[in-house]
Structures are given as C-alpha cells and as structure tokens.
Design a protein around this motif. Structure first.
Motif, short mmCIF file in Angstrom:
data_model
loop_
_atom_site.label_atom_id
_atom_site.label_comp_id
_atom_site.label_asym_id
_atom_site.label_seq_id
_atom_site.Cartn_x
_atom_site.Cartn_y
_atom_site.Cartn_z
N LYS A 1 0.83 -1.20 0.00
CA LYS A 1 0.00 0.00 0.00
C LYS A 1 0.86 1.25 0.00
O LYS A 1 1.91 1.30 0.64
N VAL A 2 0.40 2.28 -0.72
CA VAL A 2 0.94 3.64 -0.63
C VAL A 2 -0.24 4.55 -0.30
O VAL A 2 -1.21 4.61 -1.06
N ALA A 3 -0.16 5.23 0.82
CA ALA A 3 -1.27 6.05 1.29
C ALA A 3 -1.02 7.52 0.99
O ALA A 3 0.10 7.95 0.68
N GLY A 4 -2.11 8.31 1.07
CA GLY A 4 -2.00 9.76 1.01
C GLY A 4 -1.76 10.33 -0.36
O GLY A 4 -1.12 11.39 -0.49
N LEU A 5 -2.26 9.67 -1.42
CA LEU A 5 -2.11 10.19 -2.77
C LEU A 5 -3.34 11.01 -3.16
O LEU A 5 -4.47 10.56 -2.99
N ARG A 6 -3.12 12.18 -3.67
CA ARG A 6 -4.21 13.06 -4.10
C ARG A 6 -4.56 12.78 -5.55
O ARG A 6 -3.70 12.80 -6.43
N ILE A 7 -5.83 12.53 -5.80
CA ILE A 7 -6.30 12.28 -7.17
C ILE A 7 -6.22 13.57 -7.97
O ILE A 7 -6.69 14.62 -7.54
N VAL A 8 -5.60 13.46 -9.17
CA VAL A 8 -5.51 14.59 -10.09
C VAL A 8 -6.14 14.15 -11.42
O VAL A 8 -5.65 13.21 -12.05
N ALA A 9 -7.22 14.77 -11.81
CA ALA A 9 -7.84 14.46 -13.09
C ALA A 9 -6.87 14.82 -14.20
O ALA A 9 -6.34 15.95 -14.24
N TYR A 10 -6.63 13.87 -15.11
CA TYR A 10 -5.56 14.07 -16.10
C TYR A 10 -5.91 13.36 -17.40
O TYR A 10 -6.75 12.44 -17.42
N ASP A 11 -5.29 13.80 -18.47
CA ASP A 11 -5.51 13.19 -19.78
C ASP A 11 -4.68 11.91 -19.88
O ASP A 11 -3.54 11.92 -20.35
N ILE A 12 -5.26 10.81 -19.43
CA ILE A 12 -4.61 9.50 -19.42
C ILE A 12 -5.67 8.49 -19.84
O ILE A 12 -6.85 8.68 -19.55
N PRO A 13 -5.32 7.44 -20.57
CA PRO A 13 -6.35 6.49 -21.04
C PRO A 13 -7.15 5.89 -19.88
O PRO A 13 -6.65 5.70 -18.77
N GLN A 14 -8.41 5.59 -20.17
CA GLN A 14 -9.25 4.96 -19.16
C GLN A 14 -8.63 3.63 -18.73
O GLN A 14 -8.06 2.90 -19.52
N GLY A 15 -8.77 3.36 -17.46
CA GLY A 15 -8.22 2.13 -16.91
C GLY A 15 -6.77 2.25 -16.49
O GLY A 15 -6.21 1.30 -15.94
N CYS A 16 -6.15 3.41 -16.73
CA CYS A 16 -4.73 3.62 -16.41
C CYS A 16 -4.59 4.75 -15.40
O CYS A 16 -5.36 5.72 -15.41
N VAL A 17 -3.61 4.64 -14.52
CA VAL A 17 -3.29 5.70 -13.58
C VAL A 17 -1.77 5.87 -13.55
O VAL A 17 -1.02 4.96 -13.92
N GLY A 18 -1.33 7.04 -13.12
CA GLY A 18 0.10 7.32 -13.03
C GLY A 18 0.47 7.86 -11.67
O GLY A 18 -0.28 8.64 -11.08
N GLY A 19 1.63 7.44 -11.16
CA GLY A 19 2.14 7.96 -9.89
C GLY A 19 3.65 8.03 -9.95
O GLY A 19 4.30 7.40 -10.79
N TYR A 20 4.25 8.80 -9.04
CA TYR A 20 5.68 9.06 -9.12
C TYR A 20 6.52 7.89 -8.60
O TYR A 20 6.15 7.19 -7.67
N TYR A 21 7.65 7.74 -9.26
CA TYR A 21 8.74 6.85 -8.83
C TYR A 21 9.71 7.72 -8.05
O TYR A 21 9.98 8.86 -8.48
N PRO A 22 10.27 7.29 -6.93
CA PRO A 22 10.16 5.96 -6.34
C PRO A 22 9.05 5.83 -5.29
O PRO A 22 8.95 4.80 -4.63
N GLU A 23 8.22 6.86 -5.11
CA GLU A 23 7.21 6.81 -4.07
C GLU A 23 6.26 5.62 -4.23
O GLU A 23 5.75 5.09 -3.23
#
Length: 762
Positions: A712-734
């Motif tokens: 688990k990685v907690a405390g991520l804020r959702i940001v609406a973004y132009d990314i394909p449906q079904g996909c999400v992006g988050g920073y490395y190495p967090e």
C-alpha cells in the motif's frame, strides 16, 4: 515541513522561459551561482565535462549552451555549496534522518569525510580512510571464506568507464560475478531483445541519422524531462517536415511543442515548434498490440499491392536477403483480430492504419523508445515488436534509419561495455585471466532482482554500492528495507546522503567521492575519464570545479583501496591505476582491442568515437546469421497476471521534470501542472466518476494481486488528467512499494514498473 500545493493545468511549451527560470532557481538554491555556470559553459563539449544526468549524444559541433534544464539541475546539485559534514551527522541520529524526505536528505549537501555508523549513538561518525579500508577488507575476507557469493558489487550508471572496469575486476578477483547495475532496472530488456533480433545489444542510430531520417516512431519516453537535449534534434526534424508519430499513455509537453531556449527569436516571441505530428495515447501495456496493428495494416496493404500489381510497401529484397522468420510473423499479423488489437492498445484501427500509411511512404525511418517499452512483464517482446516493424521496410542498417533506445544514466551503457555484467558470457574472461593471472569466476552472478531475493532470504550478506540509491530504487520497498538491516556489511560510495545510507547493515560505511564535474588531480596530474552515450559514442570528460572537500577520494582511488585491503593475491597494479587513469584505459584497450584501439587518442575526438556496430553494416551476429522477425507470446503486457475486476487499474510509475531517477531536485512538475507535492495519482476523469471518487480526493493505492501480502501507498491526491481509461500514473520511487518483486520482465528481470494492477481505497 508544510508546503504550499498548487495543481493547475500548464499551458506552456517545453523549454522556453520556464526552463530558463528553473535553471536559475536551482543554481540559486544550491548556492552554485559561481561554480555551476563555469561547468555549464563546457558541459557536453569537446574538452569539457560529460553531463552527469542523461546519456544523450554529444555533438561534435555543440550549441553555445550544450546542456538542458535537467542537466543544469544535475550540475548545480553536484556543485552545491552546501555540506553534510561530520558535525551535521553528530547532531542527527540515523533514526531521525530516516523520517526525512528524499529531497531534504540530499539537500544537506555534499558529503565531506568517510563515515562509519556507530550503533551506540545511532549516528555516523568520521573515520580515517585507512581504518575504513582496513575493516571493510577484513569483513570481506571473512565473508569470502564463508561464502564468496554472499557479497554483491552494485554499480550506478554514473560511474565512468575507468571506475567501472576497476569495479568489475575487483568483483571478479574477489571471486564472483555479482555485478548488478542500474541497467537491470531499465534497459536490460533491450540488452536481451536486440542481440536475439539484430545481433547487437545496443541501438543502431547515430546522431547524424537525424539529419537524414524522414519518419520517426516514438515510444514510451518523456523527452521533455528525461533527455531534453534530444529536443534539438526532434525540433530540426519537425521543422523540415519529418512526421514524428508518438505512442505514449500521457500527453507529455516535450512531445507536443518546444521553444528552444537558445533561439532568441523563439524566446522573444514564444514561438513553439510542434514536435509530434500524430499522438496516440496507447493504454499502459498496450504497445505490443499497437505495433502489431501498424504491422498488420502495412502487411495487408502490401498484400493488396501484390494483388493489383502496385509497388510493394514492404522491402522484399531486404527481407529475403537479410531476415529470418518473416512468413511466420506476417501470418500472425494477418490473423490478429482488429477487435483484439483495439481492446488491448486502446487505439482505433483507423489511427493505426494512418500510422502505417505514413510509415509506408518513408524511405528511412527510426524507432525511438524508452522505459515505457522495457519496464513491462513483456518488455522484451515490446522491443522485439518494434524491431519487427523496422525490419518490414528495411530500416536497420541504412542512413537515417534504425532503432534508438534512449538510455537514462549518463554511463549506464558504457559500464556494461567494460564489464559490469552478471552474465559471464558477455565479457572476455579469458582475456582477464591472461592479463591478470587469475581464474575469473565462470558462474552467473546476481542481477538486481536476484540480489533483492538474496537480501530477503539471507543469502546476500554484504552490499557494496558504487553510487546510486539502491534501496529506494528497487521494488518491494517495505520488505526490502526490513531485510536490509540484517546485512552484515554495507558500503556506499557516494557524493550526497540518501536513504540507502540510512537503511544500513550491521557494519555500515559511507565513503565520499569526487563528482565527475570536479577537477581530479592524482599523482600523474589532472585526470580525464570517459563515458559512452546512448548512440555508442565514447567521450572524454574533464572535471573543472573545485572539489567539495580535500578529504574526498576519487572513485578509482576508493576502488583501489578496497581491492588492496580485501584481495590476498593480485597482480593488478591498483595503486598505479589510481594515480594515472591512462593506465586503466590501456588495460581496457588490451581487454577489448576491437572496440577501444587507440583509446587514448580517439577519446578526444570532437563528438566522441563510436564502438563497432555490426547491425549498422547489416552483419547479423545472431543464431540464424540474419535479422530475426519474432512472434509475440501475447498482446498483453502482463500475460500471466489476469485481473479483470472493474475496479482494477493499471499503474505506471513516472518521473517529474524536477527529478532524475531517485534524485529529487524539487517539488515542481511544471509540465503536468503539479507544484508542492509528489503524492499524487493521475487519473482519467471517467474512471474517477465511475469508481465514485472526486478530483482532489486523497486515497490509498493497493496492489491488486497477492492479497495475503498487502502492499500500500497512502496519502495520494487524485488529479484528473488526460490518461487512457483504466490507467493511472504515480511518481517513482514513491510508488515502488506497490511493485511485487516477482513482477519483472520475463527473460530480462527488469522490474515491471509500467503496468502494475492496483485498486484504490479511501
């Protein structure tokens, strides 16, 4: 420390005034306004210093400023006036420092003295170099007597050719091939796929090919943040009408438009150049399907040309003379279902047919790619599919064409060339035996994933790191950090403090070294080192800045000290090498004469000198003696991970434009409109609504496999973004704690950080 967080769309181009302001800001913050510009003036120029950031090619006729925003950040970071002295460590326990952010740890400044962890006070304390080498040598000898394979010699991609050659020789004289490196985490999929298909482990494109290409196919690489100097080459191609067709899940600003900071007219008018002529937002993990769709469209159009007697659209002469396996591949393309291709790629048939039509009209096309292809369970097949597409029109081994993997670290390719490899068959061990009168180990060593497995099961007992931030960079972060503290010995050669120094073994040393930008004076005088860029060219590099501390040793001097303390029998003149790097280059030339002949003279060639590349000459060092078409095992990036629940998303890890690998320069991801935080999750608006969340809401992300091993990685804020449906992006190495250790590329063992099945939790 609280930070102001601002998230809003960024409308500007890559480069331009935003880049200029960012460079000025970091030079000021690092107190490097004097030392930094002096280095930047000669960075990536003949007779100057090779950038410590990315590995992009260095032209023989450089621009006035041959550095980019991220390269300038790397230089300022290394030339900071801030210092992490022994007094600093006396004031802060290791337990306290473990609670600091990555940015704050490195912002303490340059390390100035060798340090040993003191368990009584839980602090690092200064020691002499002599006592450090003595104890490390004693511990290594004891570990060798117990189990020679229990020691790992890791190398970061920033180490020079000279340091890397010495490091691999130290490991092999110690008795193993445990030489994992940062390429294990990024482009090892390339190093597996290309030898099987074209007979070379590296790309075939040289910088001059950009002047002659008439079509570019671009996959999974964020040029605006990760290798901005390449934007000059892409800009010139775009300006002369070359179609640049991009496949990438996110709309990255550097692949959309660019204002050249070195062009006064562009800066004054904010006149941007369009980079991508067609931008296809492929689903995360959908590259095999997307490329197969282009191949299918091209092959079927060629079938139609045959039926009507029209000119062929594939290069039949090249295929007949130079390739193997075409018929089987062509049949698989014809049999592929458009419904399946569209479903897995997330792209429309019409768009893929447009790509095929553009490609069919080109005379010389190149395929450029980054870790968006390599860091998947099917990363090797991703690369092989791109080779298939290029082979269809003979685009390997001719001017303006070829395959171009964009390497990350500044010498990650070069260190593999000079022996940093866990695979003994890839280096001339017989030549080492002849030169140094010992029997090199012939059994396979540990790669990065196997090293992590060894730390977890206790078979690895010591870790020596030549740079890098290994613990932070690898998957399965929580379990790895817990197991890491059971290591008997950890030794880190470094310029700045990072988390891997704080998650330490029972005996732990941090040995501070000179940075590449600093003047390196040894017994024979001022030294030069060499690096290899993404296009296989070797360059000399001369440090210019004053060293951060008189106590620092160079990497070759530290390696020599470790070798002399830990090896009972050696004929290697370690001390002589530490005093004169020309002797090391002479040794490299003797070991690899076909690649490094006349090394000392050729390394000073403006623009560097290339290593031999047989695939450029259409000589195929493969089992078939030809370039090989291959049929992918599946269209899915993670063929053996079946997770179909509607709430499961595919996570890809990303770098911000204020970051290089694990080094965080700040909290501004300008191109994505995020300022003040790295704890964000980029999501498609439709997915946010479908799953019942809201833009700006804070969530936890959990891995959607192995529920008995919660990640688990907690405390991520959702940001609406132009990314394909079904996909999400988050920073490395967090987001690394979400990657299971077993979730790596088949064959290459590269952590599959680009398609991780996850769920959200409130």
């Amino acid at each position: 420390m609280a930070r102001d967080i601002k998230i809003e769309p960024y409308d500007g181009p890559a480069g331009g005034w935003g880049s200029a302001r960012s460079v000025t800001e970091i030079l000021t913050r690092e107190h490097a306004l004097t030392s930094g510009p002096a280095v930047l003036r000669v960075q990536n120029k003949p007779g100057g210093v090779a950038c410590v950031s990315c590995a992009w090619a260095k032209p023989s006729e450089p621009h006035l400023f041959e550095f980019c925003e991220n390269g300038a950040k790397a230089t300022a970071w290394e030339n900071t006036s801030l210092r992490a002295t022994p007094d600093f460590f006396a004031k802060h326990t290791v337990t306290e420092l473990l609670g600091w952010r990555d940015y704050d740890l490195e912002q303490t400044g340059r390390l100035t003295a060798p340090m040993r962890w003191d368990p009584a006070t839980d602090t690092y304390k200064e020691v002499s170099w002599e006592s450090a080498f003595e104890e490390i040598g004693r511990e290594l000898k004891a570990l060798k007597a117990d189990d020679v394979d229990s020691v790992v010699f890791y190398a970061s991609g920033r180490a020079s050719n000279e340091s890397s050659y010495m490091w691999q020789l130290l490991a092999r004289q110690f008795g193993n091939n445990n030489l994992p490196d940062s390429s294990n985490m990024c482009h090892e999929s390339t190093s597996v796929a290309l030898p099987e298909t074209i007979g070379m482990p590296v790309g075939t494109v040289w910088l001059e090919d950009y002047e002659h290409t008439d079509c570019i196919l671009f996959f999974g690489q964020n040029v605006g943040s990760n290798s901005p100097r390449m934007l000059h080459d892409l800009q010139h191609c775009s300006q002369r009408g070359v179609p640049i067709i991009t496949f990438n899940p996110l709309k990255e600003r550097g692949l959309e438009r660019f204002v050249n900071p070195q062009a006064p007219t562009e800066m004054l008018t904010n006149s941007a150049t369009r980079i991508s002529s067609q931008y296809l937002q492929v689903k995360t993990g959908g590259d095999i399907a997307a490329i197969m769709g282009v191949c299918k469209a091209l092959i079927e159009a060629d079938d139609g040309a045959v039926a009507t007697g029209s000119p062929r659209l594939i290069d039949v002469d090249f295929i007949a003379t130079h390739t193997h396996g075409f018929d089987e591949f062509a049949d698989s393309a014809r049999a592929a279902s458009w419904d399946t291709i569209e479903a897995h790629s997330g792209l429309q048939r019409a768009d893929l047919e447009t790509v095929a039509a553009t490609y069919a009209q080109s005379k010389a096309a190149m395929g450029i790619y980054g870790m968006g292809l390599t860091q998947h369970r099917a990363g090797v097949d991703n690369v092989k599919m791109l080779v298939n597409l290029l082979l269809l029109r003979g685009n390997i081994g001719k001017k303006g064409a070829g395959i171009c993997p964009v390497r990350g670290h500044s010498n990650v390719q070069g260190q593999r060339t000079v022996g940093i490899t866990e695979k003994p068959e890839l280096f001339p061990l017989d030549k080492l035996a002849e030169l140094y009168h010992f029997e090199p180990p012939r059994h396979k060593g540990l790669n990065t994933i196997e090293t992590c497995e060894g730390v977890l099961d206790g078979s690895v007992k010591a870790f020596l790191g030549l740079g890098g931030n290994f613990v932070r960079a690898v998957p399965e972060t929580v379990a790895m950090e817990e197991a890491w503290t059971q290591l008997r010995l950890t030794v880190q050669v470094a310029t700045k403090l990072n988390r891997s120094h704080l998650v330490h073994g029972r005996i732990s040393y941090v040995l501070p070294c000179l940075g590449r930008t600093e003047e390196d004076v040894q017994l024979s005088g001022v030294q030069a080192v060499t690096t290899e860029d993404s296009t296989t060219f070797i360059h000399a590099s001369y440090g210019r800045a004053t060293p951060a501390s008189p106590t620092l040793k160079s990497e070759p001097a530290i390696i020599a000290g470790l070798a002399l303390a830990s090896l009972d029998h050696t004929t290697v003149p370690w001390a002589d090498w530490a005093g004169d790097y020309r002797l090391v280059r002479g040794a490299i030339e003797k070991t690899l004469p076909e690649q490094f002949y006349d090394y000392e003279t050729r390394m000073r060639t403006p623009g560097g000198f290339p290593r031999p590349n047989t695939a450029r000459e259409r000589k195929w060092n493969t089992k078939t003696g030809r370039a090989n078409f291959t049929v992918p095992a599946s269209f899915k990036a993670d063929a053996d991970v079946e997770v179909h629940a509607p709430d499961v998303l595919q996570l890809m890890t990303l770098r911000s434009n204020d970051q290089f690998n694990t080094t965080v320069y700040g909290y501004d991801d300008r191109f994505r409109g995020v300022d003040g935080t790295r704890h964000v999750l980029f999501m498609n608006r439709a997915d946010i609504s479908r799953l019942g969340y809201a833009d700006g809401e804070t969530v936890s992300v959990v891995t959607a496999v192995e529920p008995d091993k919660p990640r688990k990685v907690a405390g991520l804020r959702i940001v609406a973004y132009d990314i394909p449906q079904g996909c999400v992006g988050g920073y490395y190495p967090e987001c690394n704690p979400l990657i299971p250790l077993w979730h790596y590329a088949e064959e290459s063992f590269v952590p599959a950080a680009k398609a991780i099945p996850v769920r959200l939790e409130r």
